[in-house]
Design an enzyme around this catalytic site. Structure first.
Site, PDB file in Angstrom:
ATOM      1  N   SER A  60     -27.470  26.402 -52.496  1.00  0.00           N
ATOM      2  CA  SER A  60     -27.825  26.622 -51.086  1.00  0.00           C
ATOM      3  C   SER A  60     -29.269  26.286 -50.746  1.00  0.00           C
ATOM      4  O   SER A  60     -29.656  26.381 -49.576  1.00  0.00           O
ATOM      5  CB  SER A  60     -27.528  28.068 -50.690  1.00  0.00           C
ATOM      6  OG  SER A  60     -26.137  28.253 -50.524  1.00  0.00           O
ATOM      7  N   LYS A  63     -29.777  23.900 -47.935  1.00  0.00           N
ATOM      8  CA  LYS A  63     -29.932  24.271 -46.530  1.00  0.00           C
ATOM      9  C   LYS A  63     -31.356  24.036 -46.021  1.00  0.00           C
ATOM     10  O   LYS A  63     -31.598  24.047 -44.811  1.00  0.00           O
ATOM     11  CB  LYS A  63     -29.527  25.731 -46.325  1.00  0.00           C
ATOM     12  CG  LYS A  63     -28.047  26.001 -46.604  1.00  0.00           C
ATOM     13  CD  LYS A  63     -27.687  27.469 -46.385  1.00  0.00           C
ATOM     14  CE  LYS A  63     -26.209  27.748 -46.597  1.00  0.00           C
ATOM     15  NZ  LYS A  63     -25.791  27.753 -47.996  1.00  0.00           N
ATOM     16  N   SER A 121     -27.990  32.836 -45.928  1.00  0.00           N
ATOM     17  CA  SER A 121     -27.415  31.677 -46.609  1.00  0.00           C
ATOM     18  C   SER A 121     -25.997  31.396 -46.125  1.00  0.00           C
ATOM     19  O   SER A 121     -25.052  31.300 -46.914  1.00  0.00           O
ATOM     20  CB  SER A 121     -27.438  31.863 -48.131  1.00  0.00           C
ATOM     21  OG  SER A 121     -27.221  30.638 -48.788  1.00  0.00           O
TER      22      SER A 121
END
Length: 381
Positions: A60, A63, A121
């Protein structure tokens, strides 16, 4: 005192000095992460590197790029404070993936959705971000790779906006730090990644409480202000952390660590301890009579501009003078013919004509006064 004793004392003094110097030199920390990279976000200087270019699953931390593009494209399209486009595609993710918990029909601005996305997240929110600022997820992923390449991230390739495992989705500790340092220069991004707690508001009322997955923010480390966690079975626990102290920002990128938050504290402490002073970009002595903040470089630039303007005006004046002289030449020739005819016919008139000719010559040969306009000095805008 004997020579032997003097030599012994000298040797002891040297050892003492050497030990003091050695003690003042920070030693790189021992960390559990397979790969890590620490950089000065302001200068790009490398402060620490361990397997920094080994490719790995970023999870993640992907991101970070999703948020960068969401901010830049959202601002360019005037959508940051408009409702995000949420479709059923937000459900098309693995069941154990972390989510923000948004549904079609929810009224949330792009700015607030991305803040919630970076706090908890939310993989579902990345899909909505992609479909808000580009026609499709595929278009968005293409832009992610274009942006990564533009930033010099040569060991990165994205296959999706959320970071769930894919054999064609990878990055490195160095590349993730580079992307993060770029993002931290965007005020909107910097705010979105800094929340330990966030109440994401809905446009039509109410809010969703979000708690960060980034415990570095709540670790008590001085100046901690970001950025993003990432965890997958393939890539292990990852973290891109940031902190700002005395106006200097340090980024630490950690890949596959058994103690990512502990590693972050060690790496950040080391990074700040070895920061180099920022050299001034120019001579910043201030002139007493100059406007506040005016530097020598500013003055030099103004003087160069004034000199260029004066040179241009001089050229224009010379061209105008040449044109005037060319126009007067035929008139002078006619005057000379008339003067000769009058001289043959009348001697008295000859004197008068010569006198007049001299007077005309004096007038025409008188140099034109060239005046260079005054260019007033003004401070830089």
């Amino acid at each position: 005192m004997s020579l032997k004793k003097i030599l012994c004392l000298a040797a002891a003094a040297c050892l003492t000095v050497s030990a003091a110097v050695f003690a003042d030199t920070p030693q790189p920390p021992e960390i559990s992460a397979h790969a890590a990279y620490v950089m000065d976000a302001d200068t790009g200087d490398t402060l620490y590197a361990k397997n920094a270019d080994d490719r790995a699953y970023p999870g993640s931390t992907t991101k970070i790029m999703t948020c960068i593009l969401g901010v830049e494209l959202g601002k360019a399209q005037g959508k940051l404070d408009q409702p995000i486009n949420i479709t059923k595609d937000v459900y098309d993710i693995e069941s154990d993936a972390s989510v923000l918990g948004i549904d079609p029909g929810d009224q949330i601005t792009l700015r607030n959705a991305m803040t919630g996305m970076m706090t908890v997240s939310g993989c579902d929110a990345t899909i909505a971000v992609a479909e808000t600022v580009t026609p499709s997820q595929a278009d968005f992923v293409a832009k992610m790779n274009e942006k990564a390449a533009a930033l010099g991230c040569t060991n990165t390739h994205f296959a999706n906006p959320h970071g769930l495992p894919d054999s064609d989705h990878y990055s490195t500790a160095r590349d993730m730090a580079t992307m993060a340092a770029y993002g931290m220069k965007l005020p909107e991004f910097r705010d979105m990644v800094s929340h330990s707690e966030y109440d994401m508001p809905y446009i039509n009322g109410g809010s969703k409480h979000c708690t960060t997955t980034n415990y570095f923010l709540t670790s008590g480390f001085p100046g901690a202000n970001g950025i993003k966690t990432g965890t997958t079975n393939a890539g292990g626990p990852c973290l891109v952390a940031s902190a700002t102290q005395d106006g200097r920002t340090v980024i630490a990128s950690i890949m596959n660590s058994d103690d990512r938050f502990g590693d972050a504290q060690k790496l950040m402490s080391y990074g700040f301890s070895v920061l180099k002073p920022v050299e001034p970009a120019e001579n910043v002595y201030i002139l007493r009579q100059a406007p506040a903040g005016q530097t020598l470089s500013d003055i030099k630039e103004k003087q160069a501009q004034a000199a260029e303007l004066a040179s241009q005006q001089k050229k224009e004046a010379a061209t105008a003078a040449a044109s005037t002289a060319a126009a007067k030449a035929p008139a002078k020739a006619d005057t000379a013919v008339k003067t000769t005819a009058t001289t043959v016919a009348k001697t008295a008139a000859k004197t008068t004509v010569k006198t007049a000719a001299k007077a005309d010559t004096a007038k025409t040969s008188k140099p034109a006064v060239s005046s260079q306009p005054y260019v007033p000095f003004s401070p830089a805008a």
